[in-house]
Write a protein that holds these residues in place. Structure first.
Motif, PDB file in Angstrom:
ATOM      1  N   VAL A 214       0.822  -1.203   0.000  1.00  0.00           N
ATOM      2  CA  VAL A 214       0.000   0.000   0.000  1.00  0.00           C
ATOM      3  C   VAL A 214       0.863   1.264   0.000  1.00  0.00           C
ATOM      4  N   TYR A 242      -6.977   6.969  -1.347  1.00  0.00           N
ATOM      5  CA  TYR A 242      -7.468   5.687  -0.823  1.00  0.00           C
ATOM      6  C   TYR A 242      -6.343   4.946  -0.104  1.00  0.00           C
ATOM      7  N   CYS A 243      -5.150   4.945  -0.725  1.00  0.00           N
ATOM      8  CA  CYS A 243      -3.995   4.281  -0.095  1.00  0.00           C
ATOM      9  C   CYS A 243      -3.682   4.924   1.260  1.00  0.00           C
ATOM     10  N   THR A 245      -5.780   6.442   3.242  1.00  0.00           N
ATOM     11  CA  THR A 245      -6.831   6.019   4.172  1.00  0.00           C
ATOM     12  C   THR A 245      -6.557   4.618   4.703  1.00  0.00           C
ATOM     13  N   GLN A 246      -6.119   3.729   3.817  1.00  0.00           N
ATOM     14  CA  GLN A 246      -5.834   2.359   4.230  1.00  0.00           C
ATOM     15  C   GLN A 246      -4.696   2.281   5.239  1.00  0.00           C
ATOM     16  N   GLN A 247      -3.858   3.297   5.241  1.00  0.00           N
ATOM     17  CA  GLN A 247      -2.739   3.350   6.200  1.00  0.00           C
ATOM     18  C   GLN A 247      -3.063   4.255   7.398  1.00  0.00           C
TER      19      GLN A 247
END
Length: 259
Positions: A214, A242-243, A245-247
């Motif tokens: 990610v 989005y990446c 947010t994923q982190q």
């Protein structure tokens, strides 16, 4: 071996002269007359083939396909049989937009061609358009197999860049993320000057995201989003957010969203 009659040879020469002069419509008429009058002549196979060539030049794909199919069916020892197979498949493929059944016919023709000429002079073209025909039919697994065979077996092919790109995209659509990522790496290594490089980099970033890298994907999406003039820069920015947010980088994601 049997010889053509002087009359047959004269008719053949007239048709060939018209074809060589670019008068394809008149030449097609003469080839048709030749085949009607001399169907068993030793020159009949060539006449049938050149009839198809003229009709292909005229973009009469249905008529040309019929001519090349006759060569394939009736003249198995013809010296230009591989050319006839290729032209038949191309004519069928060219009709596919109007009649999707022709994509299936093209795929079958290229399959038969590859069986007859597994190491032929046009094998790379047969593989590529076999892959394209399968792709148009929605049969993505055999499309991958065709593209992959071209990529692995034909390093000098003029269609190699197209095949590598098509292979990666089709693998991506099948959610074969790791395989697609490797294919995109190959494209970026071999075709660094291609106008598709930025798009392929973005696709590569997506494969990184989908395979768990990610942070790496976020960085690459960020690089792509900053490229001026790239049509899909906004999409890259969204994927970068989005990446983030994923982190759990919510502040970063929010800033990107309102950039």
């Amino acid at each position: 071996p049997a010889k053509s009659s002087p009359e047959a040879q004269a008719t053949y020469s007239d048709a060939a002269g018209l074809q060589n002069g670019g008068s394809f419509e008149l030449a097609a008429e003469e080839w048709t007359k030749f085949l009607a009058k001399y169907p068993q002549d030793p020159l009949a196979a060539k006449a049938q083939y050149y009839l198809g060539v003229c009709q292909l030049q005229l973009k009469q794909y249905d008529k040309a396909a019929a001519a090349f199919a006759a060569v394939v069916k009736n003249h198995s020892k013809f010296e230009q049989l591989e050319d006839a197979y290729l032209n038949l498949g191309w004519c069928q493929y060219s009709q596919g937009a109007a009649d999707p059944k022709q994509f299936a016919a093209a795929a079958e023709t290229f399959t038969n061609m590859l069986k007859a000429f597994p190491m032929g002079k046009f094998t790379d073209q047969a593989l590529y358009f076999q892959g394209e025909a399968y792709y148009q039919l929605g049969q993505k697994e055999p499309a991958v197999a065709a593209y992959d065979a071209l990529v692995k077996g034909h390093e000098k092919s003029k269609l190699r860049a197209d095949a590598v790109y098509a292979l990666g995209v089709t693998q991506e659509e099948l959610k074969q993320w790791a395989e697609a990522g490797k294919t995109y790496d190959l494209f970026l290594k071999e075709f660094a000057e291609s106008p598709l490089v930025t798009e392929v980099r973005m696709r590569k970033a997506e494969t990184m995201l989908q395979t768990g890298n990610v942070a790496g994907a976020e960085a690459l999406f960020g690089e792509i989003a900053a490229i001026k003039g790239f049509a899909a820069a906004d999409h890259a920015l969204i994927r970068q957010a989005y990446c983030a947010t994923q982190q759990m980088k919510d502040a970063v994601a929010a800033a990107l969203a309102f950039f």
